[in-house]
Motif scaffolding. Structure first.
Motif, PDB file in Angstrom:
ATOM      1  N   GLY A 117     133.133 -48.200 124.754  1.00  0.00           N
ATOM      2  CA  GLY A 117     133.517 -47.326 125.859  1.00  0.00           C
ATOM      3  C   GLY A 117     134.639 -46.370 125.542  1.00  0.00           C
ATOM      4  O   GLY A 117     135.245 -45.802 126.453  1.00  0.00           O
ATOM      5  N   THR A 119     135.681 -42.819 124.378  1.00  0.00           N
ATOM      6  CA  THR A 119     135.055 -41.503 124.314  1.00  0.00           C
ATOM      7  C   THR A 119     136.103 -40.447 123.979  1.00  0.00           C
ATOM      8  O   THR A 119     137.307 -40.705 124.001  1.00  0.00           O
ATOM      9  CB  THR A 119     134.373 -41.143 125.640  1.00  0.00           C
ATOM     10  OG1 THR A 119     135.354 -41.166 126.694  1.00  0.00           O
ATOM     11  CG2 THR A 119     133.258 -42.126 125.973  1.00  0.00           C
ATOM     12  N   ARG A 285     139.600 -44.106 127.272  1.00  0.00           N
ATOM     13  CA  ARG A 285     138.762 -45.280 127.527  1.00  0.00           C
ATOM     14  C   ARG A 285     137.851 -45.018 128.722  1.00  0.00           C
ATOM     15  O   ARG A 285     138.142 -44.194 129.578  1.00  0.00           O
ATOM     16  CB  ARG A 285     139.622 -46.512 127.829  1.00  0.00           C
ATOM     17  CG  ARG A 285     140.547 -46.921 126.696  1.00  0.00           C
ATOM     18  CD  ARG A 285     141.207 -48.253 126.991  1.00  0.00           C
ATOM     19  NE  ARG A 285     141.873 -48.232 128.291  1.00  0.00           N
ATOM     20  CZ  ARG A 285     141.791 -49.206 129.196  1.00  0.00           C
ATOM     21  NH1 ARG A 285     141.052 -50.271 128.972  1.00  0.00           N
ATOM     22  NH2 ARG A 285     142.447 -49.126 130.336  1.00  0.00           N
ATOM     23  N   GLU A 286     136.757 -45.760 128.757  1.00  0.00           N
ATOM     24  CA  GLU A 286     135.834 -45.643 129.886  1.00  0.00           C
ATOM     25  C   GLU A 286     136.505 -46.076 131.172  1.00  0.00           C
ATOM     26  O   GLU A 286     136.176 -45.600 132.261  1.00  0.00           O
ATOM     27  CB  GLU A 286     134.598 -46.507 129.615  1.00  0.00           C
ATOM     28  CG  GLU A 286     133.431 -46.259 130.545  1.00  0.00           C
ATOM     29  CD  GLU A 286     132.226 -47.095 130.144  1.00  0.00           C
ATOM     30  OE1 GLU A 286     132.404 -48.313 129.890  1.00  0.00           O
ATOM     31  OE2 GLU A 286     131.115 -46.554 130.065  1.00  0.00           O
ATOM     32  N   GLN A 287     137.488 -47.007 131.071  1.00  0.00           N
ATOM     33  CA  GLN A 287     138.165 -47.508 132.269  1.00  0.00           C
ATOM     34  C   GLN A 287     139.215 -46.537 132.797  1.00  0.00           C
ATOM     35  O   GLN A 287     139.713 -46.718 133.899  1.00  0.00           O
ATOM     36  CB  GLN A 287     138.844 -48.857 131.956  1.00  0.00           C
ATOM     37  CG  GLN A 287     137.884 -50.001 131.680  1.00  0.00           C
ATOM     38  CD  GLN A 287     137.352 -49.983 130.252  1.00  0.00           C
ATOM     39  OE1 GLN A 287     137.767 -49.143 129.457  1.00  0.00           O
ATOM     40  NE2 GLN A 287     136.456 -50.897 129.936  1.00  0.00           N
ATOM     41  N   ARG A 293     141.133 -38.244 133.218  1.00  0.00           N
ATOM     42  CA  ARG A 293     140.442 -37.644 132.072  1.00  0.00           C
ATOM     43  C   ARG A 293     140.290 -36.137 132.286  1.00  0.00           C
ATOM     44  O   ARG A 293     140.436 -35.345 131.352  1.00  0.00           O
ATOM     45  CB  ARG A 293     139.079 -38.303 131.873  1.00  0.00           C
ATOM     46  CG  ARG A 293     139.140 -39.785 131.541  1.00  0.00           C
ATOM     47  CD  ARG A 293     137.873 -40.266 130.869  1.00  0.00           C
ATOM     48  NE  ARG A 293     136.711 -40.163 131.724  1.00  0.00           N
ATOM     49  CZ  ARG A 293     136.188 -41.170 132.399  1.00  0.00           C
ATOM     50  NH1 ARG A 293     136.748 -42.374 132.326  1.00  0.00           N
ATOM     51  NH2 ARG A 293     135.112 -41.022 133.155  1.00  0.00           N
ATOM     52  N   SER A 327     133.220 -37.268 126.657  1.00  0.00           N
ATOM     53  CA  SER A 327     133.094 -37.640 128.066  1.00  0.00           C
ATOM     54  C   SER A 327     132.650 -36.438 128.886  1.00  0.00           C
ATOM     55  O   SER A 327     132.877 -35.292 128.490  1.00  0.00           O
ATOM     56  CB  SER A 327     134.426 -38.167 128.594  1.00  0.00           C
ATOM     57  OG  SER A 327     135.351 -37.110 128.724  1.00  0.00           O
TER      58      SER A 327
END
Length: 454
Positions: A117, A119, A285-287, A293, A327
């Motif tokens: 995860g 990106t 991070r994906e979280q 972001r 992303s």
């Protein structure tokens, strides 16, 4: 005068109550959907975000301070975490200790980190591999070498053999790059007298004569690089085999430091210098919250879109040289067009609209057919205040027709029903139903009076 005013106020209160009762279920449904969507989508970002930068005095640390300004304008605190460098930043991302980090090309595992995860928000700038050395340190080698080799500038790594060379801190990722380059030359780190000082300390050691050379991988914005480029008695290695290295190592590419780009007046450097460079990306991070972001991707667009020593304007940020998947926020900031409302709305409102527009649109589509139920419900509630008394009137009428009950008692019931009807308040649009009730009461009364008493 008081009577009409009170009657008007009563009518207004009753109309509002009926409207709320009629539209209430639809409104509650809409509010419930919005609350559930808000909870599920979590559109508002947290108030703090952690950015892993690099050692003090590095380009990463300098860029980190610039990146902290954009979120701060939107009341989001950026915690800058000082690390040993790119590899330490990547480890912080993997461990969840950082939300965003600068990571150099060649550090990430594209397969494993992509599945984990992690990106990219886009490639930001070139980080050349700088090899600074002291020509005076090569004097002994020059005297032992043939006359044709004397005073020859360093152009290959093999010429550093036996010298005291600093290869940066372990967490920076530079030692791994140097090891791979040495192996490509049939050497290993034991061929050099290596040390692993931080960049600033290594520069001081080089200028003080305690080191013969140092290796850095950093952006030209680094204060250490600018200092060494201007320092007397320090030279920069011209990588003669830059194209060959780029063929062997995909994360490297040849770049040229143009003559005079550092200082035109002083003509620094005095000639074009061939270097190797990696591309540094801003990883996340994906979280990490999508709004954060988006903020960092937009900040990257503003900070890195200008021309630099090794690239032209608008070459960076880009998505072409990212090792990891980009992303959606990074791709939209770099390659797309931001929504028009971002130019007019504050960040929190723009972010809320961007995260919730699909839910709001779907809710509007859902409410359009449901809204047609509200007018009939409102009409039913108003007319119900009138029609509910017809049941009692029908009972009285049945007694009149069948001759049941005392005449005076039935007249009293009709009078009571008439008083109730006079007290009913309805909007003018429904006054016809009220007048019809009163006429029907009067009609039953006339029929009762027309009958002869038993």
């Amino acid at each position: 005068m008081i009577g009409p005013i009170r009657r008007t106020l009563t009518l207004i209160v009753l109309s509002v109550r009926d409207m709320l009762a009629s539209a209430g279920p639809v409104v509650l449904l809409a509010v419930g959907v919005l609350v559930a969507a808000y909870w599920w989508l979590d559109p508002q970002p947290p108030k703090t975000v952690t950015l892993a930068t690099g050692p003090e005095g590095s380009a990463y640390a300098e860029f980190g301070r610039r990146y902290a300004q954009a979120p701060a304008r939107n009341r989001i605190e950026v915690k800058l975490t000082t690390t040993e460098g790119s590899r330490a930043n990547l480890q912080a991302l993997r461990a969840g200790q950082a939300d965003v980090a600068f990571v150099r090309g060649g550090s990430a595992d594209a397969a494993a980190d992509g599945e984990a995860g992690i990106t990219s928000l886009g490639a930001l700038f070139y980080e050349p591999l700088w090899v600074f050395y002291r020509p005076a340190a090569l004097a002994g080698q020059a005297r032992a070498a043939p006359k044709s080799e004397a005073n020859k500038p360093v152009t290959t790594l093999g010429q550093l053999k036996g010298l005291r060379v600093n290869i940066d801190q372990p967490g920076s990722g530079v030692p791994e790059i140097v090891q791979r380059l040495l192996q490509a030359n049939g050497m290993d780190a034991s061929a050099l007298v290596t040390s692993q000082l931080p960049p600033a300390a290594a520069a001081e050691a080089l200028l003080g004569g305690y080191l013969d050379a140092l290796v850095l991988v950093t952006a030209p914005e680094s204060p250490v690089v600018e200092r060494l480029l201007r320092a007397p008695g320090v030279a920069l290695m011209d990588v003669a085999q830059a194209d060959a290295y780029a063929r062997r190592f995909p994360f490297l590419q040849p770049v040229t430091l143009p003559r005079g780009v550092v200082d035109l007046a002083a003509d620094i450097p005095p000639h074009d210098v061939s270097l190797l460079a990696t591309t540094t990306s801003l990883l996340t991070r994906e979280q990490t919250h999508p709004a954060l972001r988006q903020l960092f991707a937009q900040a990257a667009q503003g900070l890195h879109s200008g021309a630099g020593w090794f690239h032209r304007a608008r070459d960076f940020p880009n998505t072409r040289t990212s090792e990891l998947p980009v992303s959606p926020e990074g791709d939209r900031a770099i390659n797309g067009t931001p929504p028009f409302w971002q130019r007019y709305l504050p960040f929190w409102a723009s972010n809320l609209l961007e995260r919730m527009w699909l839910v709001i649109g779907g809710l509007i589509v859902l409410l359009l057919p449901l809204s047609r139920v509200v007018p009939p419900l409102y009409t039913f509630r108003v007319r119900r205040r009138v029609f509910r008394w017809y049941a009692r009137l029908r009972t009285i009428e049945a007694k009149v027709d069948e001759g049941l009950g005392e005449r005076n008692e039935l007249l009293d019931e009709l009078d009571e029903l008439d008083r109730v009807a006079n007290g009913i308040t309805v909007p003018l649009a429904h006054a016809e139903e009220l007048f019809a009730l009163r006429n029907n009461i009067d009609a039953v009364r006339r029929r009762l009076l027309a009958k002869r008493p038993a």
